[in-house]
Design an enzyme around this catalytic site. Structure first.
Site, short mmCIF file in Angstrom:
data_model
loop_
_atom_site.label_atom_id
_atom_site.label_comp_id
_atom_site.label_asym_id
_atom_site.label_seq_id
_atom_site.Cartn_x
_atom_site.Cartn_y
_atom_site.Cartn_z
N ASP A 168 34.97 45.84 30.23
CA ASP A 168 34.79 47.07 31.01
C ASP A 168 33.37 47.63 30.90
O ASP A 168 33.17 48.84 31.04
CB ASP A 168 35.80 48.16 30.58
CG ASP A 168 37.23 47.66 30.60
OD1 ASP A 168 37.63 47.10 31.63
OD2 ASP A 168 37.93 47.82 29.58
N HIS B 155 37.05 44.28 38.06
CA HIS B 155 35.75 44.91 38.21
C HIS B 155 35.72 45.69 39.52
O HIS B 155 36.34 45.32 40.50
CB HIS B 155 34.59 43.91 38.14
CG HIS B 155 34.77 42.68 38.98
ND1 HIS B 155 35.35 41.53 38.50
CD2 HIS B 155 34.43 42.43 40.26
CE1 HIS B 155 35.36 40.62 39.46
NE2 HIS B 155 34.82 41.13 40.54
#
Length: 437
Positions: free
Chosen positions: A13, A41
């Protein structure tokens, strides 16, 4: 020509999607080399938010080949859903290629993943429940289904017969669930195979063909270094190898093909799921980072755990991946904080250590040793050149570069492409003449 690997230098992340999207402008081929739909993403283009799990970020560039490599595990339902979403948004998907030898997540993988996680109770790992671990387990046990198997009914039936009997027995006997019908599963996955067939290629051959033609190849990792199966915070890890070395195995190339490795790290640290996290914050600071940084998982929607930047795991990521330079993201999230802390070492059982301990129980006992830096308390969101940044923000970046002993090439100040400062071309620029003291 330059062939580049982009990896996450923390627990995932980190903003790899944006950085990969940025670098894809210079790439002819973008390769996703590991992981599955457990990674996600988010890319923002002209105000349009696109959330992807399997499709490489380079799909937004019509002249770029996007290859999902042999080291990935593919859930055809999710992949086709992403393709449909891209088509609806007017994005050309003709450049997408899928490795024939990538393994396929089957319905029993998802069911078993969720059932096993429930059974663990307080010992749960924090999986996404998407079937990734069981898919990789079947791959290792040589009983997996590959993409190429979806293209032939008899081959799929032969490959599926034994594993499905075994999984149905587990589902019924151990977990009290209904069995799956073989004919229904075969019909469903043959239909997926028919739609995916135009995109299926020999992964290694495709990459080496591009290399022979002097094309720029970008290898895109999912998750992050500390989630690596061999080098992460085991057992709170993923089932593949997000580190840079995983690019060679997952794409079918030798290490001499790689010219450069770029790491991506947030200006602070986050983690999703279970496992030790020495710099984790609670209270208002945790809430501030989470809310200001939008720290909710793309895949699960789970709230991420937030903490100060951890330079110990940062140095470890530099070593394990052989990083040439770093992209620091979400610097703007720190804009309103008056004092910033950076972990420079740990205290473990009364002793100072500056390395990442391989034992997860020892790591859980580590207490962060901090250095405090002044915050800049003004907005950086509109900065487009290095000299536009407040001096205290520059000092913070220099401190991180010195601590990790790696130069910073890119600074990201928001989700949009234009909210980026490129200190030096991370692909074609000099390897060590970037932002450092």
């Amino acid at each position: 020509m330059a062939n580049v690997v982009v990896i996450g230098a923390q627990w995932g992340d980190e903003g790899k999607g944006k950085i990969t999207d940025l670098l894809s402008r210079s790439a002819d081929v973008v390769v996703r080399y590991q992981g599955g739909v457990n990674a996600g993403h988010t890319i923002v283009v002209d105000g349009q938010v696109l959330k992807l799990h399997l499709i490489p970020s380079g799909i937004l560039y019509p002249d770029t080949i996007c290859l999902i490599g042999s080291g990935t595990v593919v859930d055809p339902r999710v992949m086709l859903g992403e393709l449909d979403m891209l088509i609806e948004n007017g994005i050309d998907i003709s450049g997408l290629q899928l490795a024939s030898t990538a393994h396929v997540t089957m319905p029993y993988h998802r069911l078993l993943d969720q059932a096993m996680e429930r059974q663990r109770g307080e010992r749960r790992i924090g999986t996404t429940g998407r079937g990734i671990g069981p898919t990789y387990a079947d791959k290792s046990q040589r009983s997996g289904i590959r993409v190429i198997d979806l293209l032939d009914e008899q081959r799929l039936r032969d490959r599926l017969e034994g594993p499905l009997q075994e999984k149905n027995q587990l589902l019924q006997t151990i977990y009290g669930m209904d069995p799956l019908n073989a004919d229904e599963v075969i019909a469903e996955y043959l239909a997926y195979g028919k739609r995916l067939a135009p995109h299926v290629v020999d992964c290694s051959r495709a990459i080496h063909g591009a290399a022979r033609n002097r094309k720029n190849i970008l290898f895109e990792g999912a998750q992050g270094t500390l989630l690596d199966l061999d080098h992460g915070t085991y057992p709170y890890v993923t089932s593949s190898n997000p580190v840079s070395g995983g690019a060679c195995i997952g794409a079918g190339v030798g290490p001499t093909l790689i010219d450069r490795v770029i790491g991506v790290a947030k200006a602070y640290t986050t983690r999703v799921g279970e496992g030790p996290f020495p710099t984790e914050l609670d209270g208002s600071l945790n809430d501030h980072l989470c809310d200001r940084g939008g720290e909710f998982g793309t895949t699960t929607g789970r709230r991420r755990r937030c903490g100060w930047f951890d330079g110990v795991i940062g140095r470890y990521a530099v070593e394990v991946n052989g990083l040439d330079c770093l992209a620091v993201t979400k610097l703007d999230v720190l804009d309103e904080i008056d004092a910033l802390q950076v972990c420079v070492a740990y205290e473990l059982d009364g002793e100072r250590i500056e390395h990442f301990p391989s034992c997860s129980e020892a790591f859980a006992r580590c207490k962060p040793i901090y250095e405090t830096l002044p915050g800049w308390q003004c907005s950086t969101a509109d900065c487009r050149r290095l000299e536009d940044l407040p001096e205290k923000a520059m000092a913070y970046l220099r401190f991180l570069a010195d601590l990790m002993e790696v130069p910073i090439a890119i600074v990201s100040l928001g989700a949009s492409r234009d909210q980026t400062i490129v200190v030096e071309d991370p692909i074609h620029g000099p390897k060590r003449a970037l932002l450092s003291a």
